[in-house]
Design an enzyme around this catalytic site. Structure first.
Site, PDB file in Angstrom:
ATOM      1  N   GLY A  85      30.012 -18.267 -17.674  1.00  0.00           N
ATOM      2  CA  GLY A  85      31.298 -18.602 -18.272  1.00  0.00           C
ATOM      3  C   GLY A  85      31.934 -19.825 -17.631  1.00  0.00           C
ATOM      4  O   GLY A  85      31.371 -20.447 -16.740  1.00  0.00           O
ATOM      5  N   VAL A 101      34.718 -21.936 -15.446  1.00  0.00           N
ATOM      6  CA  VAL A 101      35.465 -21.716 -14.207  1.00  0.00           C
ATOM      7  C   VAL A 101      36.654 -22.671 -14.173  1.00  0.00           C
ATOM      8  O   VAL A 101      36.506 -23.877 -14.398  1.00  0.00           O
ATOM      9  CB  VAL A 101      34.578 -21.946 -12.969  1.00  0.00           C
ATOM     10  CG1 VAL A 101      35.341 -21.588 -11.707  1.00  0.00           C
ATOM     11  CG2 VAL A 101      33.303 -21.126 -13.067  1.00  0.00           C
ATOM     12  N   ASP A 143      20.063 -16.130  -8.200  1.00  0.00           N
ATOM     13  CA  ASP A 143      20.250 -17.463  -8.775  1.00  0.00           C
ATOM     14  C   ASP A 143      20.701 -18.453  -7.706  1.00  0.00           C
ATOM     15  O   ASP A 143      21.725 -19.103  -7.819  1.00  0.00           O
ATOM     16  CB  ASP A 143      21.246 -17.408  -9.944  1.00  0.00           C
ATOM     17  CG  ASP A 143      21.110 -18.626 -10.858  1.00  0.00           C
ATOM     18  OD1 ASP A 143      20.150 -19.413 -10.669  1.00  0.00           O
ATOM     19  OD2 ASP A 143      21.950 -18.801 -11.744  1.00  0.00           O
TER      20      ASP A 143
END
Ligand SMILES: *[C@@H]1O[C@H](CO)[C@@H](O)[C@H](O)[C@H]1NC(C)=O
Ligand SMILES: *[C@@H]1O[C@H](CO)[C@@H](O)[C@H](O)[C@H]1NC(C)=O
Ligand SMILES: *[C@@H]1O[C@H](CO)[C@@H](O)[C@H](O)[C@H]1NC(C)=O
Ligand SMILES: *[C@@H]1O[C@H](CO)[C@@H](O)[C@H](O)[C@H]1NC(C)=O
Ligand SMILES: *[C@@H]1O[C@H](CO)[C@@H](O)[C@H](O)[C@H]1NC(C)=O
Ligand SMILES: *[C@@H]1O[C@H](CO)[C@@H](O)[C@H](O)[C@H]1NC(C)=O
Ligand SMILES: *[C@@H]1O[C@H](CO)[C@@H](O)[C@H](O)[C@H]1NC(C)=O
Ligand SMILES: *[C@@H]1O[C@H](CO)[C@@H](O)[C@H](O)[C@H]1NC(C)=O
Ligand SMILES: *[C@@H]1O[C@H](CO)[C@@H](O)[C@H](O)[C@H]1NC(C)=O
Length: 656
Positions: A356, A358, A471
């Site tokens: 998403g 930020v 990640d």
């Protein structure tokens, strides 16, 4: 008089007159003036309320406290060690919650000085050359909070008996027995709790017992009891005391009281009579030294009730107190976050995460800067699961992790609130072309590497559960105002699986950082995190992406290129040219080699994060042979990696 009588008389005189023949002592706290005659070395000190503080949380320090006079451990003319008995109360308070430092050791030795002794795993007693030498005459019982594979430690929370070497002759997991129950009750040594330990040696039966408890009375069953003859270890006179040390990971080590006896069982310490850390933490000096349990409980209930009340009220926009943080992430109201980000204005957009957008925000009341991530959720995963993960991750706490401060929910949307990182993400520094403002110096890079390795070690090994990051990449390494590296987006990777982001594939991660076995098994592990960390190491040194489509074919895949250069014997040619040769060659070569080790195609050949940290801090030298690729084929990895590419991922790569 017959000369023989002279000698006998002398012996008798020595026995009775020599001030060295101390038989027993007890310290219920080390308050001056009577207890300040302990011999303190290193950074050890006695606190105002009579606690022997061996170390604080500075790294690579040693602290020792020894009884000033030597004690007789063998009778004149006898070769066998005498019985002894000791009891003491200690606590180990790590700098970071759940993250141990090195331990503490009760020690009997011929010296109080320990010339050449090293901190960290040597506990301030030995060093690599002295380790194992029988002329050390060293006996120690270690309360160790680090698993040292070099010394075959059984786990990272054990009691071990060391004789002349740090590798224990016997060890056991820390715990105690409640009378009438044969199940071990575990004790976490670095929980900060006051722990009482008893060490009893029977010189006749040649048996050593170690007993632990969280209470004043001694359990009848020791946690360790085994045969050992200490006669070769002890000389006639020995010193007794405590030693502890810190390494990269640090803890404060405290001893609150100590009794010692050569003539019988040492008196147990009454934990209510000795000083404790509790009152020392209070600023109000008027508070009674000893909290009665009920007062403390009432206090606790008020705090919890207060906290629950504040959380329920939802309007809490005050500065978050430290104790509030300990309760985990807090809820924010949607309007609060909307105001903080000026209605999620594009101007405040910091970037796009995998899950998403930020935004930067400023909390209106406290002026605290925050980063707000907006995750749009159209997933099967319900709010309950989401919240349980958020609360787990919110409890993770480490200086090298970006702290999750809280969350908010609005219809189908989740908002996560993080510490704001003033200097943004590392990728913009690594990939910037020649903008001198954005070029990090070698020292800054090396510091960031060390920061991230300690943060990742915490996620992998030091927290109550293993947290896989899944990640790791330059874009998820954030830099605070002092350019300290902080790992972001940890643990939440699991949430991405269920997210609505169309580019997220089943295999989570980012191309170039994906371990080859991940595409086969799809199962992330700590060693697939290590693989990605290896790619990050190489990137930071070389100043380029792990996959550079614009580069020549032999330079396309960073790890293969570095590997080729290493084999050609010109490893340092890969170092970022923007450093203009200004870097520490030893460190750079080490980081590159470590990057290659981590990038091994074979998961079992990759080091653990604990080993990585050891190498980086030079506690342990890197192995000469990197033992990287079983097949020796430098391009072996390429085939596997290419398999991952799909048309859409290639599109995405081009747009990087
Ligand atoms: C140190 O203090 C203890 C306890 O008061 C006392 O018994 C002992 O004699 C002292 N030792 C020295 C060397 O002053
Ligand atoms: C030890 O503590 C005393 C006060 O309790 C302080 O004056 C002294 O400087 C400290 N020593 C060290 C080495 O920190
Ligand atoms: C630890 O103690 C040493 C010596 O007293 C002092 O120099 C150092 O600043 C202390 N470190 C911390 C983190 O308190
Ligand atoms: C270990 O300590 C001994 C005694 O002080 C010293 O001779 C030796 O050089 C030290 N070894 C290392 C590796 O520091
Ligand atoms: C053990 O220490 C003694 C005394 O320091 C020294 O003479 C001897 O060489 C050492 N032995 C080994 C194997 O290092
Ligand atoms: C013994 O201790 C274990 C672990 O705490 C506990 O589960 C068990 O119920 C205890 N057994 C008895 C007989 O008290
Ligand atoms: C050590 O423990 C064993 C087993 O509980 C006990 O029989 C023995 O007396 C103990 N020895 C000492 C010196 O406390
Ligand atoms: C270690 O201690 C256990 C009991 O605590 C005992 O059974 C075992 O024999 C000991 N091992 C050695 C090598 O002494
Ligand atoms: C030492 O043992 C003797 C004999 O059991 C006992 O009277 C004395 O109180 C003990 N002293 C300490 C300090 O534990």
């Amino acid at each position: 008089m017959h000369p023989i009588h002279h000698i006998l008389l002398l012996h008798l005189l020595l026995l009775h007159v020599s001030p060295s023949i101390q038989q027993s002592f007890i310290y219920n706290g080390f308050k001056s003036p009577d207890s300040t005659n302990l011999t303190l070395t290193g950074i050890a000190n006695i606190t105002g309320n009579g606690i022997l503080k061996l170390t604080n949380v500075s790294s690579h320090q040693i602290g020792r406290g020894f009884y000033p006079d030597p004690i007789r451990f063998k009778n004149p003319g006898s070769e066998s060690a005498l019985s002894f008995s000791t009891a003491f109360a200690f606590s180990i308070v790590p700098k970071y919650l759940k993250l141990g430092g090195h331990g503490l050791a009760f020690t009997i030795s011929t010296t109080k000085e320990f010339a050449g002794a090293q901190p960290s795993q040597y506990l301030g007693l030995l060093n690599v050359t002295l380790n194992g030498n029988a002329s050390n005459h060293l006996f120690a019982v270690e309360f160790d909070t680090v698993q040292d594979f070099e010394f075959s430690d059984i786990n990272d929370n054990h009691v071990g008996v060391d004789i002349n070497r740090m590798k224990s002759v016997n060890s056991t997991r820390a715990g105690f027995f409640i009378d009438g129950n044969s199940t071990i009750q575990d004790i976490c040594l670095h929980s900060g709790k006051t722990i009482q330990a008893w060490i009893d040696y029977d010189g006749v039966k040649q048996q050593l017992n170690v007993t632990l408890s969280l209470f004043s009375t001694k359990p009848s069953t020791p946690i360790m009891s085994f045969p050992v003859d200490l006669s070769p270890v002890f000389q006639d006179f020995m010193y007794v005391g405590f030693s502890s040390s810190t390494g990269v990971l640090t803890s404060s080590h405290y001893v609150f009281g100590w009794s010692f006896n050569m003539t019988g069982e040492a008196e147990s310490l009454d934990l209510d009579l000795i000083p404790s850390l509790l009152p020392a933490k209070k600023t109000n000096k008027g508070l009674a030294i000893r909290f009665s349990v009920s007062v403390f409980l009432v206090f606790l209930i008020i705090i919890i009730a207060g906290a629950v009340y504040t959380i329920k009220k939802f309007k809490n926009t005050e500065v978050v107190e430290e104790w509030e943080l300990d309760l985990g992430p807090r809820p924010f109201s949607y309007t609060e976050l909307k105001d903080a980000t000026k209605g999620f204005h594009e101007k405040h957009l910091l970037g796009f995460g995998g899950s998403g957008k930020v935004y930067k925000g400023v909390l209106p009341d406290s002026r605290t800067q925050i980063a707000v991530k907006r995750i749009s959720r159209k997933s099967k995963q319900g709010p309950k699961e989401f919240m349980s993960e958020v609360s787990t991750i919110g409890r993770l706490r480490h200086r090298s992790l970006v702290q999750l401060l809280g969350w908010s929910r609005n219809k189908g949307e989740f908002l996560l609130v993080y510490d704001f990182m003033a200097n943004g993400s590392l990728d913009k520094y690594i990939y910037s072309s020649n903008n001198s403002k954005l070029i990090l110096s070698w020292d800054q890079r090396f510091k960031i590497i060390n920061d991230i390795s300690s943060g990742l070690l915490y996620l992998h090994e030091e927290w109550e559960q293993t947290v896989l990051h899944r990640d790791i990449k330059a874009g998820n390494v954030l830099l605070d105002s002092d350019l300290n590296g902080r790992l972001g987006d940890f643990g939440l990777a699991k949430l991405y699986d269920h997210g609505s982001n169309p580019t997220t594939t089943k295999v989570v991660g980012t191309l170039g950082y994906l371990a080859p076995e991940l595409t086969r098994t799809g199962k992330p592990t700590t060693s697939s995190d290590v693989y990605a960390f290896g790619a990050l190491l190489l990137e930071v040194v070389c100043g380029r992406r792990p996959l550079e489509l614009k580069a020549s074919p032999e330079e396309l895949i960073l790890v293969d290129w570095v590997w080729d250069k290493w084999r050609e014997g010109c490893l340092l040619e890969v170092v970022d040219s923007r450093l203009k040769g200004k870097y520490n060659e030893v460190e750079a070569a080490m980081v590159l080699k470590l990057g290659l080790m981590c990038s091994s195609d074979e998961p079992s050949m990759r080091p653990s994060l604990r080993q990585v940290v050891r190498y980086l801090t030079r506690e342990v030298p890197l192995p000469e042979s990197l033992g990287l690729r079983c097949d020796g084929g430098a391009k072996g990895g390429l085939v596997v990696k290419i398999d991952v590419f799909t048309p859409s991922s290639l599109e995405k790569m081009k747009s990087w």
